[in-house]
Scaffold this active site. Structure first.
Site: not given
Ligand code: UDP
Length: 478
Positions: A20, A118
């Site tokens: 991520h 995210d």
């Protein structure tokens, strides 16, 4: 106050894990290259050392353009979170700490032009970002095929008449997604999605329908690789009312990711060893940054690699988190097998510079778990892939790999944790990957397409420039 015409200021908020963080920082670097100012909000403490090292390198590479602000996470009692996985615990901790983001955003001295965060933060950040006067985007860390499923989940959920729908009950044998020719079998779905009340299930169910409330989604993919899914998403076939999906891929590794000389750990000796091998002759094996290889599998893996006849570079992860103490590989393999392994290959337990390895001409194939960043990195270097999904989205990304012809996926191997794959099967599949000429040709073609997409005047540049222009116009209009 509106931003001066020249300052485009983009804030980024990643979540946990290198899968991520890497795409977040690479997208941030993309905007930095186009002259934007960046604020990076970093959840602290990170789960792994690899993450904190990378954040430091990013910030010290762009001292004048980047402001880094810590998001000091609220302490969460792990017994209140339904997971044993340190990364999932961190996702949930970040979700429960997002109230701390509002004061950070309001303290910024330069007005924000855009906020990119995210995928795992969609729902918790919505009420906060709704108060911003700038557009908000997520970056999605998997394939467009996976995004199509994620978006379509809200439609499937709506079709379930029960008040508390669970994917385990409303998803039957396959999921047919409008605009996507090849359906997704139930067996390819992330296993925790089919576990009622797991953290994964709750998050997916809560966030899927909220995609429409965003201004856009960035994804590390491109037309030639996933044109069908990108088109289906952007033409409203998957779900009506989705915001634009920006295929800015391949978003590639940047200078800041390279360790300085002297801090490169095992990389110096790895590259030296690779230098001594002939072109395309080495198999690189890594099952990602978060998957601990099962002890029961390691011996067959070693024997399979030896039997394949190829030289190999094998990154073995014996612990999920790199901060923990590990036992030696020799303890697991025994000294006799360890000596045989060393005759044909190099085995390391450290976090390696994967891009440096994939970009080395001696590497001719990649045994990968199918993590999307790894897939794109391999595509970038034209290295054929043998995927071995270990969990999460990795069967769906493996489908994308197979559909596009850049790799093979032995479906009968199942999930990494399901059963031990025998050494003979591993050796046979490695030989298939390394010896398959049409796979190599396809990987080479995709490499060219990837380089065009990321090059001057390519799709990535076109999208980013257009967005920045739109943002500037919006700022001027306010
Ligand atoms: N990575 C790396 N060195 C390692 C392991 C992983 O540089 O030893 C990087 C890899 O290049 C990729 C990211 O970490 O960019 C992992 O993301 P991916 O989506 O492939 O899988 P995950 O580890 O999140 O499952």
């Amino acid at each position: 106050m509106s931003a001066p015409e020249s300052v485009v200021h983009v804030a980024f908020l990643p979540s946990a894990g290198m899968g991520h963080l890497n795409p977040c920082l690479r997208i941030a670097a993309l905007f930095l290259r186009h002259g934007c100012k960046v604020t990076l909000i970093t959840p602290k403490p990170t789960v792994s050392t690899a993450e904190s090292n990378l954040i430091s390198r990013f910030c010290s590479s762009f001292t004048h353009q980047v402001t880094q602000i810590d998001l000091n996470l609220t302490t969460v009692d792990p017994t209140t979170v339904n997971t044993n996985d340190p990364f999932w615990l961190q996702y949930e901790t970040i979700r429960r700490s997002v109230h701390l983001v509002a004061p950070i955003l309001s303290s910024l001295s330069t007005p924000l032009t855009a906020f990119i965060y995210d995928v795992f933060l969609i729902s918790p950040l919505l009420p906060i970002t709704q108060k911003l006067s700038c557009p908000r985007y997520i970056y999605f860390t998997s394939a467009s095929r996976m995004l199509s499923f994620f978006a379509h989940l809200s439609v499937l959920t709506a079709s379930d008449p029960t008040s508390q729908p669970h994917p385990s009950s409303f998803i039957r044998d396959v999921v047919k997604i409008p605009g996507i020719a090849s359906p997704i079998p139930r067996s390819s779905l992330p296993p925790p999605l089919l576990q009622p009340n797991s953290l994964f299930e709750s998050m997916f169910m809560e966030d899927s329908g909220k995609l429409a409330k965003l201004d856009g989604v960035f994804i590390n993919s491109f037309e030639e690789l996933e044109g069908e899914a990108l088109a289906a998403l952007n033409q409203g076939k998957v779900v009506k009312g989705l915001p634009p999906v920006y295929g800015v891929g391949p978003i590639m590794a940047c200078e800041f990711e390279n360790e300085e000389q002297g801090q490169r750990g095992c990389m110096g000796s790895i590259l030296e060893w690779l230098d001594g091998k002939s072109e395309g002759s080495v198999v690189y094996v890594s099952l990602g940054s978060r998957t601990e290889t099962r002890r029961e599998q390691i011996k067959d893996m070693a024997l399979g690699l030896i039997e394949s006849g190829y030289s190999f570079l094998w990154v073995v992860k014996l612990k999920v988190v790199d901060k923990e103490e590990e036992e030696g590989l020799e303890d697991v393999l025994g000294s006799e097998l360890m000596n045989k392994v060393k005759e044909k290959g190099v085995v390391v337990k450290e976090f390696v510079d994967q891009m440096g390895i994939l970009g080395h001409p001696s590497v001719g194939g990649f045994v990968s778990h199918g993590g999307w960043n790894s897939v794109i990195e391999s595509v970038w270097e034209g290295v054929p892939i043998l995927t071995w999904p270990q969990g999460g989205d990795q069967k769906i990304t493996s489908e994308a790999v197979r559909i596009n012809g850049v790799g093979i996926w032995p479906q009968e191997w199942g999930w990494g944790s399901e059963h031990v794959v025998k050494w003979k099967e591993i050796a046979d599949r490695i030989k298939e990957m390394m010896g398959n000429e049409s796979l190599r040709v396809k990987a080479e073609e995709m490499k060219k397409a990837a380089r065009n997409a990321a090059g001057v005047g390519g799709s990535c540049e076109v999208i980013v420039k257009k967005l920045i222009d739109e943002w500037k116009k919006n700022v001027q209009a306010t």
